[in-house]
Design a protein around this motif. Structure first.
Motif, short mmCIF file in Angstrom:
data_model
loop_
_atom_site.label_atom_id
_atom_site.label_comp_id
_atom_site.label_asym_id
_atom_site.label_seq_id
_atom_site.Cartn_x
_atom_site.Cartn_y
_atom_site.Cartn_z
N SER A 14 65.66 54.26 63.33
CA SER A 14 64.74 55.82 62.71
C SER A 14 63.96 55.14 60.71
N MET A 15 63.13 55.48 60.95
CA MET A 15 62.26 55.45 60.09
C MET A 15 63.21 56.48 58.08
N ARG A 16 62.94 57.91 58.86
CA ARG A 16 63.63 58.26 57.87
C ARG A 16 65.36 59.01 57.98
N VAL A 17 66.07 58.56 58.47
CA VAL A 17 67.60 60.14 59.30
C VAL A 17 67.23 60.75 58.18
N PRO A 18 67.67 61.83 58.04
CA PRO A 18 68.26 63.26 56.77
C PRO A 18 69.13 63.35 56.32
N ARG A 19 69.29 62.75 54.89
CA ARG A 19 70.86 62.58 54.66
C ARG A 19 72.00 63.38 55.61
N PRO A 20 71.89 65.11 55.78
CA PRO A 20 73.11 65.40 56.63
C PRO A 20 72.97 65.00 57.46
N LEU A 21 72.43 63.96 58.14
CA LEU A 21 72.52 63.64 59.89
C LEU A 21 72.85 62.37 59.75
N LEU A 22 72.81 61.72 58.91
CA LEU A 22 73.34 60.13 58.86
C LEU A 22 74.57 59.57 58.94
N PRO A 23 76.04 60.43 58.76
CA PRO A 23 77.30 59.88 59.58
C PRO A 23 76.69 60.09 60.98
N GLN A 24 76.28 61.34 62.09
CA GLN A 24 76.29 61.69 63.28
C GLN A 24 75.35 60.42 63.79
N ALA A 25 74.19 60.28 62.81
CA ALA A 25 73.37 59.22 63.56
C ALA A 25 73.44 57.88 63.20
N ILE A 26 74.65 57.03 62.32
CA ILE A 26 75.41 55.87 61.99
C ILE A 26 76.36 56.15 63.70
N ARG A 27 77.61 57.02 63.39
CA ARG A 27 77.85 57.19 64.68
C ARG A 27 77.72 56.70 65.83
N LEU A 28 76.69 57.80 66.22
CA LEU A 28 76.15 57.65 67.71
C LEU A 28 75.88 55.60 67.76
N CYS A 29 74.93 55.21 66.60
CA CYS A 29 75.14 54.09 67.13
C CYS A 29 75.78 52.94 67.67
N LEU A 30 76.76 52.78 66.65
CA LEU A 30 78.08 52.95 66.84
C LEU A 30 78.91 52.85 68.65
N GLU A 31 78.46 54.13 68.66
CA GLU A 31 78.77 54.19 70.36
C GLU A 31 77.80 53.50 71.52
N PHE A 32 76.78 52.94 71.09
CA PHE A 32 76.14 51.99 72.15
C PHE A 32 76.03 50.47 72.17
N LEU A 33 76.48 50.28 70.94
CA LEU A 33 77.57 48.45 70.22
C LEU A 33 78.41 48.68 71.14
N PRO A 34 78.94 47.19 71.06
CA PRO A 34 77.62 45.92 70.93
C PRO A 34 77.05 45.82 72.29
N MET A 35 75.97 45.59 71.89
CA MET A 35 74.89 45.32 73.23
C MET A 35 74.53 43.91 73.51
N LYS A 36 74.57 42.87 74.04
CA LYS A 36 74.51 41.84 74.96
C LYS A 36 72.53 42.08 75.03
N ALA A 37 72.20 41.02 74.38
CA ALA A 37 70.55 40.94 75.15
C ALA A 37 69.64 39.78 74.76
N THR A 38 68.73 39.54 75.72
CA THR A 38 68.17 37.99 75.71
C THR A 38 66.56 38.52 75.91
N ILE A 39 66.14 37.39 74.48
CA ILE A 39 64.61 37.65 74.30
C ILE A 39 64.41 37.16 75.07
N THR A 40 63.04 37.82 75.19
CA THR A 40 62.26 37.74 76.80
C THR A 40 60.60 37.62 76.14
N GLY A 41 60.52 37.87 75.16
CA GLY A 41 58.80 38.24 74.78
C GLY A 41 58.87 38.49 73.33
#
Length: 171
Positions: free
Chosen positions: A129-156
């Motif tokens: 996100s380019m502009r997370v509203p300040r009140p939503l920042l803790p929730q946004a960070i928690r959501l991101c952490l729920e998706f991590l870790p991610m293993k990825a391969t560069i393909t293009g």
């Protein structure tokens, strides 16, 4: 919007990041999902500038794989000033060496970009996100952490300048 030399991920990783974008949108965080009418792809930028000449970059990188099959581990999230939220790949020696090799080729060709993308200053990141509203920042960070870790391969890779409707695949 700026132009960038973008590295793209395998299909599974792209889908996981798009799912995260959707989850963030559902709690009120504007993400990259809607940018460019949905054409924006999850990516890791090696350089960025106001304008980039795709054919000149392709020529500068001739003989160097723009997108070697690098394995990257997205293990953390971070925030830049301005409430930019991102996922961070572990800066492995292989990723940093590829970044340096690309910049060596671009420098030799006289192609410059923003200083924050230079070796030694670059913070590898995948923007959520380019502009997370300040009140939503803790929730946004928690959501991101729920998706991590991610293993990825560069393909293009591509030089993308969506502001000028220019897109040149490099691999």
């Amino acid at each position: 919007m700026v132009a960038a030399l973008e590295l793209y991920f395998d299909h599974v990783t792209q889908q996981r990041i798009r799912t995260l974008w959707t989850a963030l949108e559902e709690v009120g965080v504007q993400t990259m999902k809607r940018l460019l009418d949905g054409r924006h792809r999850p990516h890791l930028s090696l350089t960025g500038a106001e304008r980039l000449d795709g054919p000149a970059i392709a020529a500068a990188l001739d003989g160097l794989a723009a997108a070697p099959p690098l394995e990257v581990n997205l293990d953390f999230c971070g925030q830049f000033v301005g409430r930019v939220l991102w996922l961070g790949p572990v800066p492995t020696p292989e990723l940093l060496a590829h970044h340096a090799a690309v910049h060596q080729r671009l420098d030799a060709a006289g192609i410059s970009g923003f200083d924050v993308y230079r070796p030694g200053a670059w913070v590898p990141h995948v923007t959520m996100s380019m502009r997370v509203p300040r009140p939503l920042l803790p929730q946004a960070i928690r959501l991101c952490l729920e998706f991590l870790p991610m293993k990825a391969t560069i393909t293009g890779a591509a030089v993308a300048d969506h502001a000028h409707d220019e897109y040149l695949p490099l691999s």
